[in-house]
Design a protein around this motif. Structure first.
Motif, PDB file in Angstrom:
ATOM      1  N   ARG A 183      14.904 -61.208  -2.811  1.00 26.63           N
ATOM      2  CA  ARG A 183      13.761 -61.256  -1.897  1.00 26.63           C
ATOM      3  C   ARG A 183      12.515 -61.808  -2.571  1.00 26.63           C
ATOM      4  O   ARG A 183      11.862 -62.723  -2.046  1.00 26.63           O
ATOM      5  CB  ARG A 183      13.481 -59.852  -1.347  1.00 26.63           C
ATOM      6  CG  ARG A 183      12.303 -59.800  -0.373  1.00 26.63           C
ATOM      7  CD  ARG A 183      11.976 -58.367  -0.015  1.00 26.63           C
ATOM      8  NE  ARG A 183      10.953 -58.310   1.017  1.00 26.63           N
ATOM      9  CZ  ARG A 183      10.316 -57.210   1.382  1.00 26.63           C
ATOM     10  NH1 ARG A 183      10.622 -56.067   0.801  1.00 26.63           N
ATOM     11  NH2 ARG A 183       9.395 -57.227   2.314  1.00 26.63           N
ATOM     12  N   ASP A 184      12.173 -61.280  -3.734  1.00 24.17           N
ATOM     13  CA  ASP A 184      10.960 -61.717  -4.425  1.00 24.17           C
ATOM     14  C   ASP A 184      11.024 -63.198  -4.775  1.00 24.17           C
ATOM     15  O   ASP A 184      10.022 -63.914  -4.698  1.00 24.17           O
ATOM     16  CB  ASP A 184      10.749 -60.888  -5.689  1.00 24.17           C
ATOM     17  CG  ASP A 184      10.339 -59.450  -5.378  1.00 24.17           C
ATOM     18  OD1 ASP A 184       9.963 -59.191  -4.222  1.00 24.17           O
ATOM     19  OD2 ASP A 184      10.427 -58.596  -6.282  1.00 24.17           O
ATOM     20  N   PHE A 185      12.208 -63.666  -5.183  1.00 19.72           N
ATOM     21  CA  PHE A 185      12.362 -65.081  -5.530  1.00 19.72           C
ATOM     22  C   PHE A 185      12.123 -65.952  -4.301  1.00 19.72           C
ATOM     23  O   PHE A 185      11.401 -66.952  -4.361  1.00 19.72           O
ATOM     24  CB  PHE A 185      13.760 -65.338  -6.083  1.00 19.72           C
ATOM     25  CG  PHE A 185      13.989 -66.751  -6.545  1.00 19.72           C
ATOM     26  CD1 PHE A 185      13.731 -67.123  -7.856  1.00 19.72           C
ATOM     27  CD2 PHE A 185      14.446 -67.729  -5.664  1.00 19.72           C
ATOM     28  CE1 PHE A 185      13.925 -68.429  -8.281  1.00 19.72           C
ATOM     29  CE2 PHE A 185      14.645 -69.033  -6.077  1.00 19.72           C
ATOM     30  CZ  PHE A 185      14.381 -69.383  -7.395  1.00 19.72           C
ATOM     31  N   VAL A 186      12.720 -65.584  -3.160  1.00 15.47           N
ATOM     32  CA  VAL A 186      12.563 -66.367  -1.932  1.00 15.47           C
ATOM     33  C   VAL A 186      11.107 -66.367  -1.492  1.00 15.47           C
ATOM     34  O   VAL A 186      10.548 -67.411  -1.120  1.00 15.47           O
ATOM     35  CB  VAL A 186      13.469 -65.802  -0.817  1.00 15.47           C
ATOM     36  CG1 VAL A 186      13.213 -66.546   0.493  1.00 15.47           C
ATOM     37  CG2 VAL A 186      14.936 -65.929  -1.202  1.00 15.47           C
ATOM     38  N   LEU A 187      10.459 -65.203  -1.525  1.00 17.61           N
ATOM     39  CA  LEU A 187       9.064 -65.121  -1.109  1.00 17.61           C
ATOM     40  C   LEU A 187       8.158 -65.939  -2.031  1.00 17.61           C
ATOM     41  O   LEU A 187       7.179 -66.547  -1.577  1.00 17.61           O
ATOM     42  CB  LEU A 187       8.609 -63.657  -1.092  1.00 17.61           C
ATOM     43  CG  LEU A 187       9.274 -62.769  -0.029  1.00 17.61           C
ATOM     44  CD1 LEU A 187       8.777 -61.328  -0.150  1.00 17.61           C
ATOM     45  CD2 LEU A 187       9.010 -63.304   1.377  1.00 17.61           C
ATOM     46  N   SER A 188       8.484 -65.970  -3.316  1.00 18.04           N
ATOM     47  CA  SER A 188       7.679 -66.772  -4.241  1.00 18.04           C
ATOM     48  C   SER A 188       7.818 -68.260  -3.943  1.00 18.04           C
ATOM     49  O   SER A 188       6.857 -69.024  -4.068  1.00 18.04           O
ATOM     50  CB  SER A 188       8.076 -66.485  -5.693  1.00 18.04           C
ATOM     51  OG  SER A 188       9.381 -66.968  -5.963  1.00 18.04           O
ATOM     52  N   GLU A 189       9.028 -68.698  -3.548  1.00 21.88           N
ATOM     53  CA  GLU A 189       9.225 -70.101  -3.167  1.00 21.88           C
ATOM     54  C   GLU A 189       8.474 -70.417  -1.874  1.00 21.88           C
ATOM     55  O   GLU A 189       7.912 -71.512  -1.718  1.00 21.88           O
ATOM     56  CB  GLU A 189      10.716 -70.399  -2.992  1.00 21.88           C
ATOM     57  CG  GLU A 189      11.513 -70.361  -4.286  1.00 21.88           C
ATOM     58  CD  GLU A 189      11.040 -71.373  -5.295  1.00 21.88           C
ATOM     59  OE1 GLU A 189      10.850 -72.549  -4.920  1.00 21.88           O
ATOM     60  OE2 GLU A 189      10.823 -70.985  -6.457  1.00 21.88           O
ATOM     61  N   ARG A 217      22.264 -58.572  -1.549  1.00 24.04           N
ATOM     62  CA  ARG A 217      21.888 -59.809  -2.239  1.00 24.04           C
ATOM     63  C   ARG A 217      20.502 -60.273  -1.763  1.00 24.04           C
ATOM     64  O   ARG A 217      19.686 -60.736  -2.573  1.00 24.04           O
ATOM     65  CB  ARG A 217      22.945 -60.882  -1.984  1.00 24.04           C
ATOM     66  CG  ARG A 217      22.798 -62.122  -2.831  1.00 24.04           C
ATOM     67  CD  ARG A 217      24.080 -62.924  -2.856  1.00 24.04           C
ATOM     68  NE  ARG A 217      24.651 -63.094  -1.546  1.00 24.04           N
ATOM     69  CZ  ARG A 217      25.729 -62.437  -1.099  1.00 24.04           C
ATOM     70  NH1 ARG A 217      26.341 -61.567  -1.889  1.00 24.04           N
ATOM     71  NH2 ARG A 217      26.198 -62.636   0.114  1.00 24.04           N
ATOM     72  N   ALA A 218      20.230 -60.127  -0.462  1.00 25.63           N
ATOM     73  CA  ALA A 218      18.922 -60.515   0.070  1.00 25.63           C
ATOM     74  C   ALA A 218      17.818 -59.655  -0.533  1.00 25.63           C
ATOM     75  O   ALA A 218      16.738 -60.152  -0.865  1.00 25.63           O
ATOM     76  CB  ALA A 218      18.931 -60.393   1.591  1.00 25.63           C
ATOM     77  N   ARG A 219      18.071 -58.363  -0.694  1.00 20.33           N
ATOM     78  CA  ARG A 219      17.068 -57.491  -1.312  1.00 20.33           C
ATOM     79  C   ARG A 219      16.838 -57.883  -2.769  1.00 20.33           C
ATOM     80  O   ARG A 219      15.713 -57.857  -3.264  1.00 20.33           O
ATOM     81  CB  ARG A 219      17.504 -56.025  -1.214  1.00 20.33           C
ATOM     82  CG  ARG A 219      17.348 -55.424   0.181  1.00 20.33           C
ATOM     83  CD  ARG A 219      17.519 -53.918   0.154  1.00 20.33           C
ATOM     84  NE  ARG A 219      18.898 -53.528  -0.121  1.00 20.33           N
ATOM     85  CZ  ARG A 219      19.825 -53.357   0.818  1.00 20.33           C
ATOM     86  NH1 ARG A 219      19.512 -53.546   2.099  1.00 20.33           N
ATOM     87  NH2 ARG A 219      21.057 -53.002   0.505  1.00 20.33           N
ATOM     88  N   ARG A 220      17.935 -58.264  -3.443  1.00 23.17           N
ATOM     89  CA  ARG A 220      17.844 -58.617  -4.860  1.00 23.17           C
ATOM     90  C   ARG A 220      17.055 -59.910  -5.057  1.00 23.17           C
ATOM     91  O   ARG A 220      16.297 -60.053  -6.020  1.00 23.17           O
ATOM     92  CB  ARG A 220      19.250 -58.755  -5.445  1.00 23.17           C
ATOM     93  CG  ARG A 220      19.270 -58.922  -6.952  1.00 23.17           C
ATOM     94  CD  ARG A 220      20.652 -58.634  -7.520  1.00 23.17           C
ATOM     95  NE  ARG A 220      21.677 -59.532  -7.042  1.00 23.17           N
ATOM     96  CZ  ARG A 220      22.703 -59.192  -6.268  1.00 23.17           C
ATOM     97  NH1 ARG A 220      22.859 -57.943  -5.878  1.00 23.17           N
ATOM     98  NH2 ARG A 220      23.601 -60.082  -5.884  1.00 23.17           N
ATOM     99  N   LEU A 233      20.386 -66.645   3.629  1.00 26.38           N
ATOM    100  CA  LEU A 233      19.530 -65.817   2.782  1.00 26.38           C
ATOM    101  C   LEU A 233      18.097 -65.790   3.313  1.00 26.38           C
ATOM    102  O   LEU A 233      17.467 -64.732   3.363  1.00 26.38           O
ATOM    103  CB  LEU A 233      19.549 -66.345   1.347  1.00 26.38           C
ATOM    104  CG  LEU A 233      18.661 -65.603   0.340  1.00 26.38           C
ATOM    105  CD1 LEU A 233      19.075 -64.136   0.235  1.00 26.38           C
ATOM    106  CD2 LEU A 233      18.739 -66.268  -1.030  1.00 26.38           C
ATOM    107  N   ILE A 234      17.577 -66.948   3.725  1.00 23.70           N
ATOM    108  CA  ILE A 234      16.222 -67.009   4.282  1.00 23.70           C
ATOM    109  C   ILE A 234      16.117 -66.125   5.513  1.00 23.70           C
ATOM    110  O   ILE A 234      15.145 -65.370   5.682  1.00 23.70           O
ATOM    111  CB  ILE A 234      15.844 -68.460   4.627  1.00 23.70           C
ATOM    112  CG1 ILE A 234      15.675 -69.295   3.344  1.00 23.70           C
ATOM    113  CG2 ILE A 234      14.562 -68.510   5.454  1.00 23.70           C
ATOM    114  CD1 ILE A 234      15.449 -70.775   3.592  1.00 23.70           C
ATOM    115  N   ALA A 235      17.120 -66.212   6.399  1.00 22.70           N
ATOM    116  CA  ALA A 235      17.097 -65.416   7.623  1.00 22.70           C
ATOM    117  C   ALA A 235      17.084 -63.926   7.316  1.00 22.70           C
ATOM    118  O   ALA A 235      16.339 -63.148   7.937  1.00 22.70           O
ATOM    119  CB  ALA A 235      18.309 -65.770   8.492  1.00 22.70           C
TER     120      ALA A 235
END
Length: 248
Positions: free
Chosen positions: A188-194, A183-186, A234-236
């Motif tokens: 990842r791009d969304f979290v990094l964009s935030e 789920r974190a890999r899926r 998820l952030i971690a």
């Protein structure tokens, strides 16, 4: 003679897992059925579909009228001077949670864009209260039946888990970790964009991320809404991935 107004088609379905490609979208039975109805309407009505917006979600608490892509479809139709084409309004409401069905009818009433039901060859605005009533009642009954079936399935699942041998505990923990990593890999791009939206040196808070994930309609591990704790995990995981495998 005035030309008939063009159409913007919107097709939506709840899915068991996220769909990541056009092939998966096209393979979905509900979406395929809706597209077939819309194309048949285009042919028989002489109207032209300018654009089709396909939408799907694993998060069942949000009705279709609250989806970002539904708003996109409305804006696209408004800007193009077009009407919005839904395949089957009753089917969409049937897939909506019972306590959100009235919200859907109110949202459709408030729109300034004409909404067509391709299966009925009618506009929402042209339907009388007497015609809408059985549609809403049918949707509510279907939603209640589905809810009862889900509750029965949950009860059965809990009973089966209680019988599981203790030796399976470690396997379950490892499986949960693997799912969390996937789920974190899926996401990842969304979290990094935030993270990239924040000023330099400011960290992304779990509450901020949870709000963004919920607004985007992205489901948590159990298909529900994100909380402070689930977003924190998820952030971690994403930060650990960024250290282990930095972006090129």
């Amino acid at each position: 003679m005035n030309e008939p107004r063009p159409l913007v088609a919107y097709a939506f379905a709840y899915v068991g897992r996220q769909l990541h490609s056009f092939d998966e979208l096209n393979a979905n039975a509900a979406l395929r059925r809706q597209r077939g109805i819309q194309l048949a309407f285009e042919k028989t009505s002489g109207r032209h579909i300018l654009r089709t917006i396909i939408d799907s979600s694993t998060y069942r608490a949000v009705p279709f009228v609250s989806r970002e892509k539904f708003r996109q479809a409305i804006n696209t139709a408004r800007e193009a001077g077009a009407d919005l084409l839904l395949a089957d309004i009753q089917e969409l409401m049937t897939r909506t949670r019972r306590n959100r069905i009235i919200e859907c009818t109110n949202a459709l009433d408030a729109l300034d864009v004409e909404i067509w039901d391709a299966s009925l060859h009618r506009t929402w605005r042209s339907m009388t209260a007497a015609e809408r009533r059985p549609l809403v009642i049918s949707a509510a009954r279907a939603a209640q039946s589905r809810s009862e079936a889900v509750k029965a399935g949950i009860s059965l699942s809990r009973a089966e888990k209680s019988k599981a041998p203790n030796g399976n505990y470690k396997k379950g923990v490892l499986a949960n970790r693997r799912c969390a990593d996937q789920r974190a890999r899926r996401y990842r791009d969304f979290v990094l964009s935030e993270m990239a939206k924040l000023p330099p040196g400011e960290k992304l808070s779990p509450s901020t991320l949870a709000t963004a994930l919920n607004a985007a309609g992205l489901p948590s591990a159990r298909g529900g809404r994100w909380s402070h704790n689930t977003a924190k995990d998820l952030i971690a995981r994403v930060e650990d991935m960024a250290v282990a495998q930095p972006l090129s």
